[in-house]
Design a protein around this motif. Structure first.
Motif, PDB file in Angstrom:
ATOM      1  N   MET A  13       6.478   0.372 -12.777  1.00 45.25           N
ATOM      2  CA  MET A  13       6.920   1.104 -11.592  1.00 45.25           C
ATOM      3  C   MET A  13       8.403   0.850 -11.332  1.00 45.25           C
ATOM      4  N   ILE A  14       8.827  -0.393 -11.466  1.00 46.26           N
ATOM      5  CA  ILE A  14      10.238  -0.737 -11.271  1.00 46.26           C
ATOM      6  C   ILE A  14      11.095  -0.001 -12.293  1.00 46.26           C
ATOM      7  N   GLU A  15      10.646   0.023 -13.534  1.00 49.33           N
ATOM      8  CA  GLU A  15      11.391   0.741 -14.575  1.00 49.33           C
ATOM      9  C   GLU A  15      11.465   2.237 -14.271  1.00 49.33           C
ATOM     10  N   ASP A  16      10.349   2.824 -13.802  1.00 46.06           N
ATOM     11  CA  ASP A  16      10.338   4.247 -13.440  1.00 46.06           C
ATOM     12  C   ASP A  16      11.335   4.538 -12.328  1.00 46.06           C
ATOM     13  N   ASP A  46      -4.612   0.828  -9.719  1.00 43.55           N
ATOM     14  CA  ASP A  46      -4.916   1.855 -10.718  1.00 43.55           C
ATOM     15  C   ASP A  46      -6.396   2.217 -10.751  1.00 43.55           C
ATOM     16  N   ARG A  47      -7.227   1.473 -10.004  1.00 42.24           N
ATOM     17  CA  ARG A  47      -8.656   1.789  -9.893  1.00 42.24           C
ATOM     18  C   ARG A  47      -8.967   2.640  -8.661  1.00 42.24           C
ATOM     19  N   ALA A  48      -7.957   2.990  -7.901  1.00 41.86           N
ATOM     20  CA  ALA A  48      -8.159   3.730  -6.651  1.00 41.86           C
ATOM     21  C   ALA A  48      -8.672   5.132  -6.911  1.00 41.86           C
ATOM     22  N   GLU A  49      -9.393   5.625  -5.937  1.00 35.63           N
ATOM     23  CA  GLU A  49      -9.916   6.993  -5.943  1.00 35.63           C
ATOM     24  C   GLU A  49      -9.250   7.756  -4.792  1.00 35.63           C
ATOM     25  N   ASN A  71       4.800   8.350   6.424  1.00 38.69           N
ATOM     26  CA  ASN A  71       5.449   9.155   5.388  1.00 38.69           C
ATOM     27  C   ASN A  71       5.955   8.292   4.236  1.00 38.69           C
ATOM     28  N   MET A  72       6.437   7.084   4.542  1.00 40.52           N
ATOM     29  CA  MET A  72       6.882   6.173   3.493  1.00 40.52           C
ATOM     30  C   MET A  72       5.706   5.799   2.597  1.00 40.52           C
ATOM     31  N   ALA A  73       4.571   5.485   3.199  1.00 43.15           N
ATOM     32  CA  ALA A  73       3.384   5.141   2.417  1.00 43.15           C
ATOM     33  C   ALA A  73       2.963   6.310   1.543  1.00 43.15           C
ATOM     34  N   SER A  74       2.963   7.493   2.101  1.00 44.70           N
ATOM     35  CA  SER A  74       2.573   8.688   1.364  1.00 44.70           C
ATOM     36  C   SER A  74       3.498   8.937   0.178  1.00 44.70           C
ATOM     37  N   THR A  75       4.790   8.847   0.400  1.00 43.75           N
ATOM     38  CA  THR A  75       5.774   9.100  -0.650  1.00 43.75           C
ATOM     39  C   THR A  75       5.699   8.040  -1.746  1.00 43.75           C
ATOM     40  N   ALA A  76       5.608   6.771  -1.348  1.00 43.10           N
ATOM     41  CA  ALA A  76       5.559   5.680  -2.329  1.00 43.10           C
ATOM     42  C   ALA A  76       4.292   5.762  -3.178  1.00 43.10           C
ATOM     43  N   LEU A  77       3.153   6.004  -2.549  1.00 38.74           N
ATOM     44  CA  LEU A  77       1.904   6.070  -3.299  1.00 38.74           C
ATOM     45  C   LEU A  77       1.852   7.306  -4.187  1.00 38.74           C
ATOM     46  N   ARG A  78       2.399   8.403  -3.708  1.00 37.81           N
ATOM     47  CA  ARG A  78       2.442   9.612  -4.532  1.00 37.81           C
ATOM     48  C   ARG A  78       3.306   9.353  -5.779  1.00 37.81           C
ATOM     49  N   PHE A  79       4.458   8.697  -5.594  1.00 40.20           N
ATOM     50  CA  PHE A  79       5.300   8.345  -6.739  1.00 40.20           C
ATOM     51  C   PHE A  79       4.536   7.444  -7.695  1.00 40.20           C
ATOM     52  N   PHE A  80       3.888   6.424  -7.166  1.00 40.32           N
ATOM     53  CA  PHE A  80       3.156   5.465  -7.998  1.00 40.32           C
ATOM     54  C   PHE A  80       2.085   6.158  -8.836  1.00 40.32           C
ATOM     55  N   PHE A  81       1.296   7.028  -8.206  1.00 43.08           N
ATOM     56  CA  PHE A  81       0.212   7.674  -8.943  1.00 43.08           C
ATOM     57  C   PHE A  81       0.706   8.784  -9.864  1.00 43.08           C
ATOM     58  N   HIS A  82       1.667   9.567  -9.420  1.00 45.92           N
ATOM     59  CA  HIS A  82       2.159  10.676 -10.255  1.00 45.92           C
ATOM     60  C   HIS A  82       2.992  10.185 -11.432  1.00 45.92           C
ATOM     61  N   THR A  84       4.176   6.610 -12.254  1.00 42.56           N
ATOM     62  CA  THR A  84       3.848   5.365 -12.944  1.00 42.56           C
ATOM     63  C   THR A  84       2.503   5.441 -13.658  1.00 42.56           C
ATOM     64  N   LEU A  85       1.489   5.995 -12.989  1.00 45.51           N
ATOM     65  CA  LEU A  85       0.158   6.056 -13.600  1.00 45.51           C
ATOM     66  C   LEU A  85      -0.127   7.381 -14.306  1.00 45.51           C
ATOM     67  N   SER A  86       0.801   8.315 -14.226  1.00 47.41           N
ATOM     68  CA  SER A  86       0.619   9.646 -14.850  1.00 47.41           C
ATOM     69  C   SER A  86      -0.700  10.286 -14.447  1.00 47.41           C
ATOM     70  N   ARG A  87      -0.943  10.304 -13.134  1.00 44.66           N
ATOM     71  CA  ARG A  87      -2.139  10.949 -12.593  1.00 44.66           C
ATOM     72  C   ARG A  87      -1.696  12.098 -11.691  1.00 44.66           C
ATOM     73  N   PRO A  88      -1.239  13.218 -12.302  1.00 42.08           N
ATOM     74  CA  PRO A  88      -0.755  14.335 -11.491  1.00 42.08           C
ATOM     75  C   PRO A  88      -1.854  14.866 -10.580  1.00 42.08           C
ATOM     76  N   GLY A  89      -1.465  15.246  -9.391  1.00 43.91           N
ATOM     77  CA  GLY A  89      -2.421  15.771  -8.428  1.00 43.91           C
ATOM     78  C   GLY A  89      -3.068  14.691  -7.581  1.00 43.91           C
ATOM     79  N   PHE A  90      -2.997  13.442  -8.040  1.00 47.25           N
ATOM     80  CA  PHE A  90      -3.606  12.346  -7.300  1.00 47.25           C
ATOM     81  C   PHE A  90      -2.722  12.014  -6.106  1.00 47.25           C
ATOM     82  N   GLY A  91      -3.261  12.084  -4.948  1.00 45.87           N
ATOM     83  CA  GLY A  91      -2.501  11.789  -3.737  1.00 45.87           C
ATOM     84  C   GLY A  91      -1.816  12.991  -3.128  1.00 45.87           C
TER      85      GLY A  91
END
Length: 154
Positions: A13-16, A46-49, A71-82, A84-91
């Motif tokens: 995530m830091i690298e991204d 990474d186990r979140a649903e 909004n900060m939580a939403s933006t950070a988690l969306r970045f993390f899932f989209h 870092t984890l390559s889970r498009p659409g998640f969040g």
């Protein structure tokens, strides 16, 4: 960052964020948001649903979190899932709270007259009059020159 051991997921995530040239404050805030989500979840993020994200937002709302915190939580988690984890659409269904519009404070004519009446001398009264009348900042007033005045328009 601290000297503690960094998990491979956090390192990624830091690298991204470095690739995208995020500022140090943004990086710190995003990592904090993911860490708090992980603590809420009680297992690796990474186990979140999708339902876990919804429950987390309900948790933040129940704590009375501000719109900016939500909004900060939403933006950070969306970045993390989209990213870092390559889970498009998640969040994508995470709620974004609109920023409340605030009206500027406008002094009444009596308050402006009182403000100007308490100026120590003519120089300060003139500076305050120009600043308030034209909506200038202190630094803009401090840098005014005689040549800035269009006396032909007066």
């Amino acid at each position: 960052m601290s000297t503690e051991a960094v998990s491979p997921l956090r390192r990624r995530m830091i690298e991204d964020m470095m690739i995208r040239q995020f500022g140090t404050h943004t990086q710190r805030d995003y990592i904090r948001q993911v860490r708090e989500f992980t603590a809420f979840l009680g297992c690796p993020p990474d186990r979140a649903e999708p339902e876990d994200l919804r429950r987390y937002q309900l948790h933040l709302a129940s704590l009375g979190a501000s719109y900016s915190r939500m909004n900060m939580a939403s933006t950070a988690l969306r970045f993390f899932f989209h990213v870092t984890l390559s889970r498009p659409g998640f969040g994508d269904r995470m709620a974004r709270i609109p920023t409340p519009e605030r009206l500027p404070v406008v002094l009444s004519p009596a308050e402006v007259a009182l403000l100007l009446a308490h100026a120590p001398d003519l120089k300060y009264r003139a500076a305050l009059s120009v600043a308030y009348g034209y909506g200038l900042r202190i630094s803009e007033i401090a840098h005014l020159k005689v040549t800035d005045i269009d006396s032909a328009a007066c």
